[in-house]
Design a protein around this motif. Structure first.
Motif, PDB file in Angstrom:
ATOM      1  N   GLY A   1      -5.234 -36.561 -62.016  1.00 29.98           N
ATOM      2  CA  GLY A   1      -4.156 -37.537 -61.857  1.00 29.98           C
ATOM      3  C   GLY A   1      -4.693 -38.962 -61.840  1.00 29.98           C
ATOM      4  N   ALA A   2      -5.770 -39.159 -61.059  1.00 28.85           N
ATOM      5  CA  ALA A   2      -6.334 -40.504 -60.964  1.00 28.85           C
ATOM      6  C   ALA A   2      -6.848 -40.937 -62.328  1.00 28.85           C
ATOM      7  CB  ALA A   2      -7.460 -40.511 -59.930  1.00 28.85           C
TER       8      ALA A   2
ATOM      9  N   TYR B   1      -3.944 -41.684 -64.592  1.00 26.18           N
ATOM     10  CA  TYR B   1      -3.263 -42.926 -64.195  1.00 26.18           C
ATOM     11  C   TYR B   1      -4.084 -44.144 -64.605  1.00 26.18           C
ATOM     12  CZ  TYR B   1      -1.342 -46.581 -61.254  1.00 26.18           C
ATOM     13  OH  TYR B   1      -0.806 -47.760 -60.819  1.00 26.18           O
TER      14      TYR B   1
ATOM     15  N   ARG C   1      -3.056 -46.835 -67.361  1.00 28.97           N
ATOM     16  CA  ARG C   1      -2.863 -48.197 -66.889  1.00 28.97           C
ATOM     17  C   ARG C   1      -3.678 -49.186 -67.734  1.00 28.97           C
ATOM     18  NH1 ARG C   1      -3.307 -51.232 -61.282  1.00 28.97           N
ATOM     19  NH2 ARG C   1      -5.352 -51.943 -61.935  1.00 28.97           N
TER      20      ARG C   1
ATOM     21  N   LEU D   1       4.329 -46.978 -64.972  1.00 23.78           N
ATOM     22  CA  LEU D   1       3.191 -46.507 -64.173  1.00 23.78           C
ATOM     23  C   LEU D   1       3.657 -45.994 -62.820  1.00 23.78           C
ATOM     24  CD1 LEU D   1       0.491 -49.174 -65.047  1.00 23.78           C
ATOM     25  CD2 LEU D   1       0.480 -46.754 -65.644  1.00 23.78           C
ATOM     26  N   ARG D   2       4.646 -46.685 -62.255  1.00 20.76           N
ATOM     27  CA  ARG D   2       5.173 -46.200 -60.964  1.00 20.76           C
ATOM     28  C   ARG D   2       5.820 -44.829 -61.144  1.00 20.76           C
ATOM     29  NH1 ARG D   2       6.339 -51.648 -59.893  1.00 20.76           N
ATOM     30  NH2 ARG D   2       8.450 -51.505 -60.726  1.00 20.76           N
TER      31      ARG D   2
ATOM     32  N   VAL E   1       4.944 -42.569 -63.299  1.00 26.57           N
ATOM     33  CA  VAL E   1       3.879 -41.563 -63.423  1.00 26.57           C
ATOM     34  C   VAL E   1       3.394 -41.152 -62.032  1.00 26.57           C
ATOM     35  CG1 VAL E   1       1.496 -41.197 -64.165  1.00 26.57           C
ATOM     36  CG2 VAL E   1       3.133 -42.286 -65.707  1.00 26.57           C
ATOM     37  N   VAL E   2       3.176 -42.159 -61.162  1.00 28.19           N
ATOM     38  CA  VAL E   2       2.713 -41.864 -59.804  1.00 28.19           C
ATOM     39  C   VAL E   2       3.745 -41.005 -59.081  1.00 28.19           C
ATOM     40  CG1 VAL E   2       2.148 -42.867 -57.565  1.00 28.19           C
ATOM     41  CG2 VAL E   2       1.340 -43.956 -59.660  1.00 28.19           C
TER      42      VAL E   2
ATOM     43  N   PHE F   1       3.715 -37.436 -60.163  1.00 25.55           N
ATOM     44  CA  PHE F   1       2.587 -36.725 -59.552  1.00 25.55           C
ATOM     45  C   PHE F   1       2.845 -36.456 -58.084  1.00 25.55           C
ATOM     46  CE2 PHE F   1      -0.247 -36.829 -63.074  1.00 25.55           C
ATOM     47  CZ  PHE F   1      -1.165 -35.857 -62.756  1.00 25.55           C
TER      48      PHE F   1
END
Ligand code: ADP
Length: 459
Positions: A27-28, A31, A35, A157-158, A160-161, A164
């Protein structure tokens, strides 16, 4: 003992921890990669737009001119522009609509004349701001600054977070539940094995798992467990049989002795009669003692405690002394005794080898009719010293070959008992051969005689 989590839970937890780590790293990575890609693209887009606009601007003498349409295009919450003259004064500015303060934008020095890109935060979101010089023939006549709201990219991006953050617990939960069910299923044979082992009684060794499992670790464990049970079962059965047979063998002479004593005591007898009765009892006791000694030796051999005292001997010497000792009996029986020995040096327990030959020779003489032949011999072979007793007697049917070495086994039980054999002779010989790390084999055919051969390693 401290309570320990069951294996199925430990497997599940390890599995969950690994999955969590994998998810976190994945995930990191995803991301951060996304990004960087999106931000770079956005910066590129803003910079390109600024460069295009700067190149296409009308200019009068040494000042850039902004037409109303362009100004209008850049005057909302999504974008703004600012144009500076060569002296640094602001010619046009729509940053107010984007809620960006002049302070936040700072001042621009047209002499520096360098393109740059920066992020400026406003209440409406983060703006990507590109600053480019406006040139005429390499002379800077002003600076153009445009800013585009990056909110869409930040929003993505938010999201995507968020996906997850919401999805991971579900995936993890499903994996833990699945992992638990699977590990429970896979460990079920272990539970079965444990249950059986717990319930196993010494007298019920006949139970087996009989699990039909694939040939994997657990399948092999279950198979090995069943095989071990079978071996223990067989060993127990042999032990029971041995104890029963031994008790039976001891009871017969004991009851014979009992009746001799009863008979002797049934009335007054002469001294000579008492002596005769005692002498007969003495003979019986002698035979019983021998039987018990043999049983004891066999039990020691079973426990691996049969002591052998190796010394250098020549088997030919043992054979010669044996022939000497048996010559008279063979003559009486009308049997020809032959010495077939060659000098055969070996490191062995001479006393035990004598007992082995005595047993084999007794058997040979007992099973050979008058006029027959019994040969005792020895010879060295490659890394072996071999001893044999060959007779021209009755022979043994093939179906008995394997069993005659068992304890108390007699080919013809009724007849053999009359001759005093308890069926222990060959078992004893076998134990002696085994204790030397050697072998004892039989080669025999009914009507053509038998050959018993014992070979010991010399290395
Ligand atoms: P036992 O002490 O009763 O002779 P053994 O263990 O020595 O018992 O022998 C087992 C059986 O093997 C005997 O009952 C006998 O029938 C058979 N056997 C042993 N040696 C011979 C032989 N040389 N010829 C024929 N049968 C033999």
């Amino acid at each position: 003992m401290t309570a320990i989590l069951p294996i199925r839970w430990r497997i599940t937890l390890w599995y969950a921890a690994l999955l969590l780590t994998t998810l976190a790293i994945f995930g990191a990575g995803l991301y951060l990669g996304l990004r960087t890609l999106l931000f770079d693209n956005f910066a590129e887009q803003v910079s390109q737009q600024a460069a295009l606009l700067a190149a296409g601007l009308d200019r009068a003498a040494d000042r850039p001119i902004i037409d109303a349409d362009t100004l209008d295009d850049f005057d909302d919450e999504e974008r703004f522009l600012r144009v500076y003259a060569a002296d640094g004064s602001v010619i046009a500015d729509t940053s107010a609509a984007a809620e960006i303060s002049a302070d936040a934008l700072g001042s621009v020095d047209p002499r520096a004349a360098e393109a740059r890109y920066q992020i400026i935060a406003s209440d409406l979101g983060n703006f990507g701001v590109a600053t480019v010089p406006i040139k005429v023939n390499d002379t800077v006549i002003g600076v153009l600054q445009i800013g585009l709201n990056r909110e869409d990219v930040d929003e993505m991006l938010r999201a995507v977070v968020l996906v997850f953050a919401i999805g991971a617990p579900f995936v993890l939960g499903a994996a833990v539940a699945g992992g638990y069910v699977v590990s429970r299923r896979m460990l079920r044979p272990v539970v079965t094995i444990t249950d059986l082992a717990t319930a196993l009684q010494a007298d019920a060794l006949g139970s087996r798992l009989n699990l039909t499992l694939p040939n994997d670790e657990l399948g092999r464990l279950a198979g090995a467990f069943d095989a071990m049970l079978a071996r223990i079962d067989a060993a127990f059965a042999r032990q029971r049989q041995f104890t029963g047979d031994a008790a039976h063998e001891l009871r017969t002479p004991l009851s014979l002795m009992r009746s001799q004593v009863d008979l002797a005591l049934s009335r007054e007898r002469s001294l000579a009669e008492y002596r005769e009765a005692l002498q007969s009892l003495g003979g019986d006791i002698e035979r019983l003692t021998q039987l018990v000694t043999t049983l004891l030796t066999l039990a020691r051999a079973d426990a691996g405690k049969l002591r052998i005292e190796r010394e250098p001997v020549d088997l030919a010497t043992i054979v010669a002394s044996l022939i000497d000792a048996y010559q008279q009996r063979a003559d009486e029986l009308g049997i020809t005794l032959v010495d077939e020995s060659d000098s055969t040096p070996v490191l062995a327990d001479a006393d035990l080898l004598v007992q082995l030959l005595v047993n084999l020779t007794d058997n040979a003489l007992a099973h050979t009719p008058p006029g027959g032949r019994v040969a005792i011999g020895c010879e060295p072979r490659s890394r072996q010293a071999c001893l044999w007793v060959v007779d021209s007697g009755d022979g043994i049917a093939p179906e008995h070959h394997a069993r005659i070495f068992e304890r108390f086994y007699r080919v013809d039980a009724g007849r053999a008992r009359d001759q005093g054999g308890a069926g222990l002779g060959l078992a004893f010989c076998q134990a002696i051969a085994d204790a030397h790390g050697g072998s004892l084999t039989v080669d025999s055919e009914p009507g053509r005689g038998s050959r018993f051969e014992c070979c010991l390693p010399t290395a």
